[in-house]
Scaffold this motif. Structure first.
Motif, PDB file in Angstrom:
ATOM      1  N   CYS A  26       0.855  -1.182   0.000  1.00 60.22           N
ATOM      2  CA  CYS A  26       0.000   0.000   0.000  1.00 60.22           C
ATOM      3  C   CYS A  26       0.894   1.236   0.000  1.00 60.22           C
ATOM      4  O   CYS A  26       1.825   1.325   0.781  1.00 60.22           O
ATOM      5  CB  CYS A  26      -0.851  -0.045   1.260  1.00 60.22           C
ATOM      6  SG  CYS A  26      -1.816   1.422   1.549  1.00 60.22           S
ATOM      7  N   CYS A  92      -5.178   4.624   0.179  1.00 64.43           N
ATOM      8  CA  CYS A  92      -4.091   3.672   0.012  1.00 64.43           C
ATOM      9  C   CYS A  92      -4.165   3.171  -1.433  1.00 64.43           C
ATOM     10  O   CYS A  92      -5.228   2.752  -1.881  1.00 64.43           O
ATOM     11  CB  CYS A  92      -4.340   2.540   0.993  1.00 64.43           C
ATOM     12  SG  CYS A  92      -3.404   1.070   0.750  1.00 64.43           S
ATOM     13  N   TYR A 106      -5.428  -0.016  -7.685  1.00 60.60           N
ATOM     14  CA  TYR A 106      -6.565  -0.212  -6.804  1.00 60.60           C
ATOM     15  C   TYR A 106      -6.434   0.797  -5.660  1.00 60.60           C
ATOM     16  O   TYR A 106      -5.373   0.926  -5.063  1.00 60.60           O
ATOM     17  CB  TYR A 106      -6.593  -1.638  -6.256  1.00 60.60           C
ATOM     18  CG  TYR A 106      -6.692  -2.652  -7.360  1.00 60.60           C
ATOM     19  CD1 TYR A 106      -7.925  -2.941  -7.953  1.00 60.60           C
ATOM     20  CD2 TYR A 106      -5.564  -3.292  -7.853  1.00 60.60           C
ATOM     21  CE1 TYR A 106      -8.013  -3.852  -8.989  1.00 60.60           C
ATOM     22  CE2 TYR A 106      -5.657  -4.201  -8.895  1.00 60.60           C
ATOM     23  CZ  TYR A 106      -6.873  -4.475  -9.458  1.00 60.60           C
ATOM     24  OH  TYR A 106      -6.969  -5.368 -10.489  1.00 60.60           O
ATOM     25  N   PHE A 108      -8.002   2.164  -2.012  1.00 58.20           N
ATOM     26  CA  PHE A 108      -8.786   1.770  -0.838  1.00 58.20           C
ATOM     27  C   PHE A 108      -8.758   2.895   0.192  1.00 58.20           C
ATOM     28  O   PHE A 108      -7.754   3.586   0.307  1.00 58.20           O
ATOM     29  CB  PHE A 108      -8.130   0.567  -0.130  1.00 58.20           C
ATOM     30  CG  PHE A 108      -8.023  -0.681  -0.917  1.00 58.20           C
ATOM     31  CD1 PHE A 108      -8.936  -1.710  -0.731  1.00 58.20           C
ATOM     32  CD2 PHE A 108      -6.994  -0.865  -1.827  1.00 58.20           C
ATOM     33  CE1 PHE A 108      -8.827  -2.890  -1.446  1.00 58.20           C
ATOM     34  CE2 PHE A 108      -6.884  -2.045  -2.546  1.00 58.20           C
ATOM     35  CZ  PHE A 108      -7.797  -3.060  -2.353  1.00 58.20           C
ATOM     36  N   GLN A 110      -7.650   3.530   3.652  1.00 57.08           N
ATOM     37  CA  GLN A 110      -6.577   2.778   4.309  1.00 57.08           C
ATOM     38  C   GLN A 110      -7.097   1.792   5.351  1.00 57.08           C
ATOM     39  O   GLN A 110      -6.621   0.660   5.434  1.00 57.08           O
ATOM     40  CB  GLN A 110      -5.580   3.735   4.949  1.00 57.08           C
ATOM     41  CG  GLN A 110      -4.335   3.037   5.419  1.00 57.08           C
ATOM     42  CD  GLN A 110      -3.238   4.018   5.774  1.00 57.08           C
ATOM     43  OE1 GLN A 110      -3.468   5.216   5.864  1.00 57.08           O
ATOM     44  NE2 GLN A 110      -2.049   3.512   5.964  1.00 57.08           N
ATOM     45  N   PHE A 113      -8.420  -1.284   3.573  1.00 59.66           N
ATOM     46  CA  PHE A 113      -7.322  -2.094   3.039  1.00 59.66           C
ATOM     47  C   PHE A 113      -6.752  -2.991   4.134  1.00 59.66           C
ATOM     48  O   PHE A 113      -6.598  -4.198   3.948  1.00 59.66           O
ATOM     49  CB  PHE A 113      -6.221  -1.197   2.467  1.00 59.66           C
ATOM     50  CG  PHE A 113      -4.992  -1.954   2.055  1.00 59.66           C
ATOM     51  CD1 PHE A 113      -4.968  -2.643   0.858  1.00 59.66           C
ATOM     52  CD2 PHE A 113      -3.874  -1.986   2.866  1.00 59.66           C
ATOM     53  CE1 PHE A 113      -3.836  -3.367   0.472  1.00 59.66           C
ATOM     54  CE2 PHE A 113      -2.742  -2.698   2.495  1.00 59.66           C
ATOM     55  CZ  PHE A 113      -2.730  -3.385   1.297  1.00 59.66           C
ATOM     56  N   GLN A 114      -6.463  -2.398   5.276  1.00 62.81           N
ATOM     57  CA  GLN A 114      -5.876  -3.163   6.379  1.00 62.81           C
ATOM     58  C   GLN A 114      -6.825  -4.240   6.881  1.00 62.81           C
ATOM     59  O   GLN A 114      -6.402  -5.341   7.203  1.00 62.81           O
ATOM     60  CB  GLN A 114      -5.463  -2.217   7.502  1.00 62.81           C
ATOM     61  CG  GLN A 114      -4.310  -1.330   7.098  1.00 62.81           C
ATOM     62  CD  GLN A 114      -4.050  -0.187   8.054  1.00 62.81           C
ATOM     63  OE1 GLN A 114      -4.882   0.145   8.896  1.00 62.81           O
ATOM     64  NE2 GLN A 114      -2.889   0.424   7.914  1.00 62.81           N
ATOM     65  N   GLN A 117      -7.047  -7.383   4.148  1.00 60.89           N
ATOM     66  CA  GLN A 117      -5.907  -8.231   3.818  1.00 60.89           C
ATOM     67  C   GLN A 117      -5.767  -9.367   4.815  1.00 60.89           C
ATOM     68  O   GLN A 117      -5.819  -9.168   6.023  1.00 60.89           O
ATOM     69  CB  GLN A 117      -4.621  -7.409   3.733  1.00 60.89           C
ATOM     70  CG  GLN A 117      -4.670  -6.295   2.694  1.00 60.89           C
ATOM     71  CD  GLN A 117      -5.345  -6.689   1.389  1.00 60.89           C
ATOM     72  OE1 GLN A 117      -4.922  -7.628   0.728  1.00 60.89           O
ATOM     73  NE2 GLN A 117      -6.393  -5.977   1.026  1.00 60.89           N
ATOM     74  N   LEU A 124      -4.002  -9.817  -3.407  1.00 60.06           N
ATOM     75  CA  LEU A 124      -4.762  -8.668  -2.933  1.00 60.06           C
ATOM     76  C   LEU A 124      -6.223  -9.030  -2.700  1.00 60.06           C
ATOM     77  O   LEU A 124      -6.887  -9.546  -3.594  1.00 60.06           O
ATOM     78  CB  LEU A 124      -4.670  -7.546  -3.985  1.00 60.06           C
ATOM     79  CG  LEU A 124      -5.437  -6.268  -3.727  1.00 60.06           C
ATOM     80  CD1 LEU A 124      -4.878  -5.555  -2.498  1.00 60.06           C
ATOM     81  CD2 LEU A 124      -5.342  -5.362  -4.948  1.00 60.06           C
ATOM     82  N   ARG A 126      -9.710  -7.485  -2.379  1.00 62.68           N
ATOM     83  CA  ARG A 126     -10.266  -6.188  -2.768  1.00 62.68           C
ATOM     84  C   ARG A 126     -11.587  -5.848  -2.104  1.00 62.68           C
ATOM     85  O   ARG A 126     -11.956  -4.688  -2.027  1.00 62.68           O
ATOM     86  CB  ARG A 126     -10.426  -6.127  -4.278  1.00 62.68           C
ATOM     87  CG  ARG A 126      -9.077  -6.122  -4.982  1.00 62.68           C
ATOM     88  CD  ARG A 126      -9.236  -5.985  -6.435  1.00 62.68           C
ATOM     89  NE  ARG A 126      -9.766  -7.231  -6.980  1.00 62.68           N
ATOM     90  CZ  ARG A 126      -9.631  -7.607  -8.218  1.00 62.68           C
ATOM     91  NH1 ARG A 126      -9.035  -6.844  -9.087  1.00 62.68           N
ATOM     92  NH2 ARG A 126     -10.119  -8.755  -8.629  1.00 62.68           N
ATOM     93  N   ASP A 132     -15.423  -0.810  -0.946  1.00 65.13           N
ATOM     94  CA  ASP A 132     -14.134  -1.072  -0.303  1.00 65.13           C
ATOM     95  C   ASP A 132     -12.957  -0.617  -1.170  1.00 65.13           C
ATOM     96  O   ASP A 132     -11.883  -0.331  -0.643  1.00 65.13           O
ATOM     97  CB  ASP A 132     -13.962  -2.569  -0.025  1.00 65.13           C
ATOM     98  CG  ASP A 132     -14.951  -3.076   1.001  1.00 65.13           C
ATOM     99  OD1 ASP A 132     -15.237  -2.341   1.961  1.00 65.13           O
ATOM    100  OD2 ASP A 132     -15.446  -4.216   0.844  1.00 65.13           O
ATOM    101  N   HIS A 133     -13.132  -0.611  -2.474  1.00 65.33           N
ATOM    102  CA  HIS A 133     -12.033  -0.238  -3.370  1.00 65.33           C
ATOM    103  C   HIS A 133     -12.584   0.321  -4.678  1.00 65.33           C
ATOM    104  O   HIS A 133     -13.768   0.136  -4.991  1.00 65.33           O
ATOM    105  CB  HIS A 133     -11.145  -1.448  -3.677  1.00 65.33           C
ATOM    106  CG  HIS A 133     -11.703  -2.327  -4.758  1.00 65.33           C
ATOM    107  ND1 HIS A 133     -12.696  -3.259  -4.530  1.00 65.33           N
ATOM    108  CD2 HIS A 133     -11.441  -2.387  -6.093  1.00 65.33           C
ATOM    109  CE1 HIS A 133     -13.005  -3.859  -5.674  1.00 65.33           C
ATOM    110  NE2 HIS A 133     -12.258  -3.349  -6.640  1.00 65.33           N
TER     111      HIS A 133
END
Length: 162
Positions: A26, A92, A106, A108, A110, A113-114, A117, A124, A126, A132-133
């Motif tokens: 990221c 991110c 992509y 996100f 932040q 994203f965290q 994952q 990735l 998503r 979300d993205h």
């Protein structure tokens, strides 16, 4: 001497293992990306089209039909839309595939994203498109990378593996 060699081998193995993982990286948005994202958040179609690469994507933004406008800007706050994701800073960016003068990134919030994952899975995660993205396609040109699709790649059908 033997113990030192074993420690060095073990340390080297850990470094090689860390390099072999495919955890997504990221990064913060670059200045040019932030300018485009700002135009999207401001719902400024003219400025957005001006910053985009020439082609069908910029034309779609200039001649917004209701479907394209809904995917980019949403109808109500919280709709699955490009703008919905961008209004959740800090952002991110994860760089995706790149080939033949084109790339996809992509974006996100932040925190999402965290949360998405999973270290036990490769690649990735998503989440939900437009919530979300977002996925933005860029084209390389004489003045550098420029957005080519107003992040409509977010809503492109995912190819299934048959």
């Amino acid at each position: 001497m033997i113990i030192r060699s074993l420690v060095l081998c073990a340390a080297s193995g850990l470094v090689l293992t860390a390099c072999a993982t495919s955890e997504p990286v990221c990064r913060p948005a670059e200045m040019s990306e932030r300018a485009v994202f700002g135009a999207l958040v401001a719902h400024d179609e003219a400025r957005l089209a001006q910053m985009m690469a020439q082609g069908p994507g910029a034309d779609q933004v200039r001649n917004l039909d209701p479907r394209v406008e809904a995917q980019i800007f949403g109808v109500r706050m919280g709709d699955a839309a490009v703008r919905t994701v961008l209004m959740q800073p800090p952002l991110c960016v994860v760089d995706g595939p790149q080939s033949n003068g084109a790339r996809i990134s992509y974006v996100f919030p932040q925190a999402r994203f965290q949360a998405l994952q999973n270290p036990d899975l490769d690649g990735l995660e998503r989440g939900r498109p437009g919530l979300d993205h977002i996925a933005c396609r860029y084209q390389d040109g004489p003045d550098g990378w420029r957005l080519s699709d107003a992040c409509l790649q977010t809503f492109a059908p995912v190819a299934s593996s048959s």
